[in-house]
Motif scaffolding. Structure first.
Motif, PDB file in Angstrom:
ATOM      1  N   ARG A 184       0.838  -1.190   0.000  1.00  0.00           N
ATOM      2  CA  ARG A 184       0.000   0.000   0.000  1.00  0.00           C
ATOM      3  C   ARG A 184       0.882   1.254   0.000  1.00  0.00           C
ATOM      4  N   ASP A 185       0.261   2.376  -0.325  1.00  0.00           N
ATOM      5  CA  ASP A 185       1.027   3.615  -0.449  1.00  0.00           C
ATOM      6  C   ASP A 185       1.645   4.070   0.867  1.00  0.00           C
ATOM      7  N   GLY A 186       0.880   4.008   1.948  1.00  0.00           N
ATOM      8  CA  GLY A 186       1.409   4.559   3.179  1.00  0.00           C
ATOM      9  C   GLY A 186       0.661   4.119   4.415  1.00  0.00           C
ATOM     10  N   ALA A 187       1.246   4.445   5.557  1.00  0.00           N
ATOM     11  CA  ALA A 187       0.651   4.133   6.853  1.00  0.00           C
ATOM     12  C   ALA A 187       1.226   5.116   7.864  1.00  0.00           C
ATOM     13  N   VAL A 188       0.554   5.240   8.995  1.00  0.00           N
ATOM     14  CA  VAL A 188       1.042   6.141  10.029  1.00  0.00           C
ATOM     15  C   VAL A 188       0.912   5.464  11.392  1.00  0.00           C
ATOM     16  N   LEU A 189       1.946   5.638  12.208  1.00  0.00           N
ATOM     17  CA  LEU A 189       1.964   5.149  13.585  1.00  0.00           C
ATOM     18  C   LEU A 189       2.209   6.341  14.492  1.00  0.00           C
ATOM     19  N   THR A 190       1.264   6.605  15.390  1.00  0.00           N
ATOM     20  CA  THR A 190       1.419   7.723  16.320  1.00  0.00           C
ATOM     21  C   THR A 190       1.263   7.239  17.752  1.00  0.00           C
ATOM     22  N   GLY A 191       1.757   8.047  18.651  1.00  0.00           N
ATOM     23  CA  GLY A 191       1.649   7.747  20.067  1.00  0.00           C
ATOM     24  C   GLY A 191       2.483   8.736  20.846  1.00  0.00           C
ATOM     25  N   ALA A 192       2.151   8.928  22.093  1.00  0.00           N
ATOM     26  CA  ALA A 192       2.890   9.863  22.942  1.00  0.00           C
ATOM     27  C   ALA A 192       4.333   9.390  23.108  1.00  0.00           C
ATOM     28  N   PRO A 193       5.234  10.288  23.478  1.00  0.00           N
ATOM     29  CA  PRO A 193       6.625   9.879  23.711  1.00  0.00           C
ATOM     30  C   PRO A 193       6.706   8.793  24.775  1.00  0.00           C
ATOM     31  N   GLY A 194       7.575   7.815  24.539  1.00  0.00           N
ATOM     32  CA  GLY A 194       7.825   6.791  25.545  1.00  0.00           C
ATOM     33  C   GLY A 194       6.945   5.566  25.477  1.00  0.00           C
ATOM     34  N   LEU A 195       6.119   5.448  24.450  1.00  0.00           N
ATOM     35  CA  LEU A 195       5.211   4.293  24.363  1.00  0.00           C
ATOM     36  C   LEU A 195       5.782   3.141  23.547  1.00  0.00           C
ATOM     37  N   GLY A 196       6.953   3.305  22.966  1.00  0.00           N
ATOM     38  CA  GLY A 196       7.593   2.187  22.282  1.00  0.00           C
ATOM     39  C   GLY A 196       7.421   2.147  20.782  1.00  0.00           C
ATOM     40  N   LYS A 197       7.274   3.311  20.148  1.00  0.00           N
ATOM     41  CA  LYS A 197       7.090   3.331  18.689  1.00  0.00           C
ATOM     42  C   LYS A 197       8.328   2.806  17.965  1.00  0.00           C
ATOM     43  N   SER A 198       9.499   3.261  18.370  1.00  0.00           N
ATOM     44  CA  SER A 198      10.732   2.847  17.697  1.00  0.00           C
ATOM     45  C   SER A 198      10.981   1.354  17.853  1.00  0.00           C
ATOM     46  N   LEU A 199      10.749   0.839  19.052  1.00  0.00           N
ATOM     47  CA  LEU A 199      10.946  -0.593  19.282  1.00  0.00           C
ATOM     48  C   LEU A 199       9.970  -1.410  18.460  1.00  0.00           C
ATOM     49  N   LEU A 200       8.741  -0.942  18.341  1.00  0.00           N
ATOM     50  CA  LEU A 200       7.751  -1.656  17.535  1.00  0.00           C
ATOM     51  C   LEU A 200       8.195  -1.721  16.079  1.00  0.00           C
ATOM     52  N   ILE A 201       8.704  -0.615  15.545  1.00  0.00           N
ATOM     53  CA  ILE A 201       9.156  -0.594  14.153  1.00  0.00           C
ATOM     54  C   ILE A 201      10.314  -1.559  13.956  1.00  0.00           C
ATOM     55  N   ARG A 202      11.274  -1.563  14.869  1.00  0.00           N
ATOM     56  CA  ARG A 202      12.406  -2.480  14.752  1.00  0.00           C
ATOM     57  C   ARG A 202      11.939  -3.932  14.804  1.00  0.00           C
ATOM     58  N   MET A 203      10.985  -4.217  15.681  1.00  0.00           N
ATOM     59  CA  MET A 203      10.474  -5.582  15.788  1.00  0.00           C
ATOM     60  C   MET A 203       9.738  -5.974  14.505  1.00  0.00           C
ATOM     61  N   MET A 204       8.971  -5.044  13.955  1.00  0.00           N
ATOM     62  CA  MET A 204       8.241  -5.334  12.726  1.00  0.00           C
ATOM     63  C   MET A 204       9.193  -5.622  11.572  1.00  0.00           C
ATOM     64  N   TYR A 205      10.271  -4.863  11.489  1.00  0.00           N
ATOM     65  CA  TYR A 205      11.238  -5.081  10.421  1.00  0.00           C
ATOM     66  C   TYR A 205      11.812  -6.498  10.467  1.00  0.00           C
ATOM     67  N   ARG A 206      11.984  -7.032  11.669  1.00  0.00           N
ATOM     68  CA  ARG A 206      12.491  -8.397  11.797  1.00  0.00           C
ATOM     69  C   ARG A 206      11.531  -9.414  11.199  1.00  0.00           C
ATOM     70  N   MET A 207      10.244  -9.089  11.168  1.00  0.00           N
ATOM     71  CA  MET A 207       9.230 -10.027  10.726  1.00  0.00           C
ATOM     72  C   MET A 207       8.899  -9.904   9.241  1.00  0.00           C
ATOM     73  N   LEU A 208       9.330  -8.826   8.611  1.00  0.00           N
ATOM     74  CA  LEU A 208       8.999  -8.627   7.209  1.00  0.00           C
ATOM     75  C   LEU A 208       9.812  -9.568   6.323  1.00  0.00           C
ATOM     76  N   PRO A 209       9.254 -10.006   5.198  1.00  0.00           N
ATOM     77  CA  PRO A 209      10.013 -10.860   4.285  1.00  0.00           C
ATOM     78  C   PRO A 209      11.170 -10.112   3.648  1.00  0.00           C
ATOM     79  N   GLU A 210      12.148 -10.850   3.141  1.00  0.00           N
ATOM     80  CA  GLU A 210      13.333 -10.241   2.557  1.00  0.00           C
ATOM     81  C   GLU A 210      13.001  -9.403   1.335  1.00  0.00           C
ATOM     82  N   SER A 211      11.872  -9.692   0.697  1.00  0.00           N
ATOM     83  CA  SER A 211      11.487  -8.942  -0.499  1.00  0.00           C
ATOM     84  C   SER A 211      11.114  -7.497  -0.176  1.00  0.00           C
ATOM     85  N   ILE A 212      10.896  -7.192   1.099  1.00  0.00           N
ATOM     86  CA  ILE A 212      10.633  -5.803   1.496  1.00  0.00           C
ATOM     87  C   ILE A 212      11.976  -5.138   1.734  1.00  0.00           C
TER      88      ILE A 212
END
Length: 273
Positions: free
Chosen positions: A43-71
């Protein structure tokens, strides 16, 4: 410093993006599912928001581990308020690295390289992701429109890029003022703080991951942690880390409510006289 005293292999409450300590709360898992849907379905885009300190960066890093190599490639833009030409140059070099990685490109040259990179990438069966971190700092309308225009580069395989905006809630009104960007977003995710039960589970989860064999924080301490932090993961980490340090220094056997409140008052909630 205190790890051996409490029988731990590592510090359990470091405020970093260590995927080993990712806690799969309901709100984080729901956001993870939506973001993976948007990216893996190109898809074209997505957005993740949340107050500081809720773990946005960690969630993104964890998600990247789960994505297929084709991404791939996966570009992480951490300074989105840079001038438009510098932003285009940065993306061009990241999407299509060449020897002159520090060379500044004209807007036209940068756009040509980005278009070429996305086309070659799509033809190879891959799909690029550009994560725009601290998106709430984008105040230049031109920069936001430029990012939107990147989504217009298509090949026979469809669009070659997913834009992932990550930022604090003030970014949402910015999107509302730019419907051309907002309508390209497949999903919007808002992280919320942990509730009491999740806070208790979060603390114990991180202790277990660090090797704890016995309870360290008693029930009263866990309730106090939630009362003070209101479920904000970064604040939980800071409070618990300091409590473990003071508990070690004072040779405490366990940490109770009184100890948590003392740490909060003396080391966290310091005010100038």
């Amino acid at each position: 410093m205190y790890e051996s005293y409490w029988g731990l292999r590592a510090k359990p409450f470091e405020n970093n993006s260590n995927e080993d300590f990712y806690y799969p709360s309901e709100t984080h898992q729901a956001a993870m599912l939506k973001l993976r849907y948007a990216i893996e379905n190109r898809r074209d885009g997505a957005v993740l928001t949340g107050a500081p300190g809720l773990g946005k960066s960690l969630l993104i890093r964890m998600m990247y581990r789960m994505l297929p190599e084709s991404i791939a490639p996966r570009v992480h833009l951490v300074f989105p308020q840079m001038p438009t030409n510098e932003l285009l140059t940065y993306l061009a070099h990241q999407l299509k690295p060449e020897q002159e990685t520090s060379q500044s490109l004209s807007t036209e040259a940068a756009v040509r390289r980005i278009e070429s990179a996305l086309l070659e990438n799509s033809e190879a069966g891959r799909h690029a992701v550009v994560t725009v971190d601290e998106a709430q700092l984008i105040t230049d309308v031109t920069a936001l429109d430029m990012l939107r225009l990147l989504l217009n580069f298509e090949s026979s395989h469809g669009n070659g890029l997913t834009l992932l905006f990550v930022g604090q809630p003030p970014f949402l009104p910015t999107l509302d003022r730019h419907p051309g960007v907002e309508e390209r977003l497949a999903v919007k995710c808002l992280l919320r703080p942990l509730d009491l039960d999740e806070t208790v589970s979060y603390v114990n989860y991180r202790l277990n991951e660090a090797g704890a064999d016995n309870p360290i924080f008693d029930e009263s301490a866990l309730n106090a942690i939630f009362g003070i932090t209101r479920g904000n993961a970064r604040k939980i980490n800071r409070l618990c880390d300091l409590a473990l340090l003071i508990g070690f220094a004072e040779e405490q056997k366990t940490i109770d409510e009184k100890a948590i409140e003392a740490v909060s008052e003396e080391l966290v909630a310091i005010h100038p006289e």
